[in-house]
Design an enzyme around this catalytic site. Structure first.
Site, PDB file in Angstrom:
ATOM      1  N   SER A 190       0.766  -1.303   0.065  1.00  0.00           N
ATOM      2  CA  SER A 190       0.246  -0.206   0.104  1.00  0.00           C
ATOM      3  C   SER A 190       1.065   1.012   0.199  1.00  0.00           C
ATOM      4  CB  SER A 190      -1.007  -0.246   1.031  1.00  0.00           C
ATOM      5  OG  SER A 190      -1.801  -1.419   1.286  1.00  0.00           O
ATOM      6  N   GLY A 191       0.581   2.514  -0.325  1.00  0.00           N
ATOM      7  CA  GLY A 191       0.831   3.306  -0.260  1.00  0.00           C
ATOM      8  C   GLY A 191       1.067   4.676  -1.172  1.00  0.00           C
ATOM      9  N   GLU A 193      -0.732   6.981  -1.917  1.00  0.00           N
ATOM     10  CA  GLU A 193      -1.345   8.486  -1.403  1.00  0.00           C
ATOM     11  C   GLU A 193       0.136   9.279  -0.690  1.00  0.00           C
ATOM     12  OE1 GLU A 193      -4.364   7.116  -3.261  1.00  0.00           O
ATOM     13  OE2 GLU A 193      -3.666   5.948  -1.713  1.00  0.00           O
ATOM     14  N   ASN A 277      -3.855   3.976  -7.844  1.00  0.00           N
ATOM     15  CA  ASN A 277      -3.574   5.245  -8.273  1.00  0.00           C
ATOM     16  C   ASN A 277      -2.692   5.563  -8.645  1.00  0.00           C
ATOM     17  OD1 ASN A 277      -4.466   5.498  -5.642  1.00  0.00           O
ATOM     18  ND2 ASN A 277      -3.461   7.225  -5.709  1.00  0.00           N
ATOM     19  N   ASP A 325      -9.582   9.662  -8.223  1.00  0.00           N
ATOM     20  CA  ASP A 325      -8.248   8.617  -7.901  1.00  0.00           C
ATOM     21  C   ASP A 325      -9.067   7.002  -7.471  1.00  0.00           C
ATOM     22  OD1 ASP A 325      -6.993   7.693  -5.259  1.00  0.00           O
ATOM     23  OD2 ASP A 325      -8.185   7.702  -4.059  1.00  0.00           O
ATOM     24  N   ASP A 327      -8.496   3.984  -7.969  1.00  0.00           N
ATOM     25  CA  ASP A 327      -7.625   2.563  -8.126  1.00  0.00           C
ATOM     26  C   ASP A 327      -8.547   1.665  -8.832  1.00  0.00           C
ATOM     27  OD1 ASP A 327      -7.374   4.877  -5.796  1.00  0.00           O
ATOM     28  OD2 ASP A 327      -5.634   3.090  -4.854  1.00  0.00           O
ATOM     29  N   ARG A 352     -13.620   0.415  -9.237  1.00  0.00           N
ATOM     30  CA  ARG A 352     -14.091   2.200  -8.762  1.00  0.00           C
ATOM     31  C   ARG A 352     -14.476   3.155  -9.655  1.00  0.00           C
ATOM     32  NH1 ARG A 352     -10.147   3.010  -4.142  1.00  0.00           N
ATOM     33  NH2 ARG A 352      -9.715   5.240  -4.327  1.00  0.00           N
ATOM     34  N   TRP A 501     -20.245  -1.291   2.517  1.00  0.00           N
ATOM     35  CA  TRP A 501     -19.046  -1.000   3.024  1.00  0.00           C
ATOM     36  C   TRP A 501     -18.562  -2.872   3.027  1.00  0.00           C
ATOM     37  CZ3 TRP A 501     -16.117   3.419   0.580  1.00  0.00           C
ATOM     38  CH2 TRP A 501     -14.643   3.131   1.307  1.00  0.00           C
ATOM     39  N   TRP A 565     -12.287   3.913   5.316  1.00  0.00           N
ATOM     40  CA  TRP A 565     -11.965   4.893   4.764  1.00  0.00           C
ATOM     41  C   TRP A 565     -13.283   5.644   4.690  1.00  0.00           C
ATOM     42  CZ3 TRP A 565     -11.152   6.497  -1.175  1.00  0.00           C
ATOM     43  CH2 TRP A 565     -10.245   7.444  -1.089  1.00  0.00           C
TER      44      TRP A 565
END
Length: 606
Positions: A190-191, A193, A277, A325, A327, A352, A501, A565
């Site tokens: 992950s990461g 962002e 993204n 964004d 993803d 998404r 969710w 989120w």
């Protein structure tokens, strides 16, 4: 000699096709419907159980059998595993793992609590969630928030091996489960962002030794791409397919992380996943040398890779030059379904970006691309004419573009919002109906980019977002949808006040389960979505519903614990509407319905 070895391998493959090209133990355990031996239900990610003791007629009689508190607040994604008489339960950070005795209503057999530096918490994008452990060959595999991959003895909880997969100081963390396949454990990162460079990595299941790593972007050799043999929409991707779509060295901090789900096809030895993204969220900073949009491959893409070597067979980019964004990490569901009147070995993906894709999983041919939320407005659709130079590309609505050269502009009314028409919450597929059951977000946004500088380990976002329910519909923020992937059509839809969710579960009893952000576990009829049962659990549900059989009785279980989120405001105590990348304001009303928790609730018939 070489020919003799090749002949032996071929004969083994022909005689035992599934066992030769998979992990025999995973195949054995997931073939037993009494268990839930992998997070996604099976290698195909169908989240379908053959168990039918609980059915449309008696599901209304479900009662709580027992509960278990995890001792951790924050968002609880993923699901427990059940192997034999033992249930394995995980938590968000600090990623505790419990082994529970089903013969004693969840008595703790062992507990593993890793010692992680809490400095990893602020580096995690959207809550400290974790999507669950995996099991194979007598071991439990845990991928911690700090990227440490650990193999535990399933009977004792003792460490067998552990290895570090990334560096949180650079923004690399983990929220995803792992894929145990053959003699390997495949993990992502992950990461995006934080400007990481995404990758998937295979470790030896017995020793933890790294066997290969495939990056999402960069040089062909590091992406494990063969420019002549790896294809996209039936054509070779060509030399430097990624490098040609980035300006200078931007690809080195370009995102494309792989934090979602993985599926695997034993017949072809291919595993499938999506990439995230591009970094930053400000598209102007990612423009080409001429100042125009550029694809930035292979972010926002589906990859099909060989499990032995990691080499990509095919790739398909869903959202070239992402401006919102969107993803592409959501699950890839493998199912043999009719498309256009012909049976196809399909891969079905709910992105998404709001489009439901059906591809041929062997060749990567695009078969269907349609909106699974009618409110999607950033695109008019995907060009399906194979003779067009735009084949396979979504056509962007200019008014919804966030790319504005030379100035910051707040683009309003974009649907879906950045968290997508569906995020990581996995859909289910039922072979009984041939339908896919999809938890969705019915949410739009305003999106204002701003210039941002890269610093390792610091957020590299560059956009301010506001989120709100899609206008002009039922006023809620979610729907639970039944989808025909062969035709690309909604069959029925159940409106919900908040985003759904929770991961779905389809069963042989004709019942489909899902959870809501308010905390309800719901059961609906597979044919028409009619509500058959609901129960309010102690906290909002972002976990995935699972089922198993113990002592002759079918059970249904789900983790509740608001967060992720959508629930980051509650989970992290945030109140500024634009915090949580825009989710805090959009989901502010959740505070009136639920509070933090961390509880496993198990149901059965009286």
């Amino acid at each position: 000699m070489r020919k003799l070895i090749q002949s032996a391998v071929l004969l083994t493959t022909v005689a035992f096709p599934v066992f030769a090209l998979a992990n025999p133990d995973v195949i054995k355990q997931t073939s037993d419907p009494n268990q839930w031996a992998i997070q996604t239900g099976d290698y195909a990610n169908t989240r379908y159980s053959k168990l039918d003791q609980i059915n449309r007629d008696n599901v209304k009689n479900l009662k709580v059998a027992w509960t278990f508190s995890t001792g951790v607040l924050r968002g609880h994604e993923g699901a427990p595993l059940v192997i034999g008489n033992t249930m394995y339960v995980h938590t968000p950070f600090p990623n505790i793992v419990y082994a529970l005795d089903l013969n004693q209503d969840g008595k703790i057999i062992w507990k593993y609590e890793p010692k992680q530096d809490p400095s990893v918490i602020p580096v995690m994008c959207c809550d400290t969630v974790y999507r669950g452990v995996a099991y194979a060959d007598g071991m439990i595999f845990l991928h911690q928030a700090d990227t440490t991959v650990v193999a535990l003895d399933a009977k004792t909880g003792k460490e067998v091996w552990k290895v570090v997969n990334g560096d949180p100081k650079k923004g690399e963390t983990n929220t995803a489960t792992v894929l145990p396949v053959k003699d390997k454990v495949i993990v992502g990162i992950s990461g995006a962002e934080f400007g990481v460079r995404g990758h998937v990595t295979a470790y030896d299941m017995k020793t933890g030794k790294q066997l290969w790593r495939a990056y999402s972007l960069g040089p062909d050799s590091e992406m494990l791409i063969d420019p002549e043999k790896t294809t996209s929409l039936g054509k070779p991707v060509g030399k430097d397919s990624s490098l040609k779509t980035w300006t200078g060295d931007q690809w080195k901090i370009g995102g494309g992380s792989a934090w979602g789900w993985y599926s695997y096809d034993p017949e072809t030895n291919l595993f499938f996943y999506g990439t995230a993204n591009p970094s930053t969220w400000n598209p102007v900073q990612r423009a080409g040398a001429d100042g125009k949009p550029i694809d930035q491959k292979w972010t926002m893409s589906i990859f099909a890779r060989d499990a032995d070597t990691g080499v990509a067979k095919w790739a398909y980019q869903m959202t070239p030059f992402d401006e919102w964004d969107y993803d592409g990490v959501n699950e890839m569901i493998l199912a043999d379904i009719p498309v256009g009147g012909q049976p196809r070995k399909a891969l079905v993906h709910f992105d998404r970006n709001g489009l439901g894709y059906t591809l041929d999983r062997v060749t990567g041919e695009l078969l269907v691309a349609q909106k699974f939320d009618p409110k999607v407005n950033w695109t008019t659709g995907v060009v399906m004419d194979k003779n067009s130079p735009q084949y396979g590309r979504p056509q962007v609505v200019p008014a919804m573009s966030t790319f504005q050269t030379g100035q910051d502009k707040n683009t309003k009314g974009v649907c879906p919002a950045a968290l997508g028409s569906k995020d990581q919450q996995p859909a289910a597929y039922s072979p009984r109906t041939g339908l896919f059951y999809v938890p969705t977000n019915h949410v739009c946004m305003d999106y204002e980019p701003f210039r941002v500088s890269y610093t390792a380990g610091q957020p590299y976002v560059g956009a301010t977002l506001s989120m709100y329910p899609a206008p002009g519909s039922h006023g809620g923020m979610g729907n639970f949808v039944a989808w025909d992937a062969g035709q690309g059509k909604i069959v029925w839809s159940v409106p919900e006040q908040f985003s759904v969710w929770s991961g779905a579960l389809a069963t042989g009893g004709g019942v489909v389960f899902y959870g809501t952000l308010e905390g309800y576990l719901k059961a609906v009829d597979e044919k028409d979505g009619k509500e058959l049962f609901k129960f309010k659990t102690p906290s909002g549900i972002i976990g995935n519903v699972m089922t198993y059989n113990h002592n002759g009785k079918q059970h249904v279980a789900v983790l509740s614990g608001i967060g992720g989120w959508a629930g980051i405001g509650l989970a992290a105590g945030l109140t500024n509407p634009t915090d949580g990348l825009g989710a805090v304001g959009g989901y502010a009303a959740l505070r009136d319905y639920t509070a933090l928790g961390g509880v496993l609730t198990v149901f059965t018939l009286p």
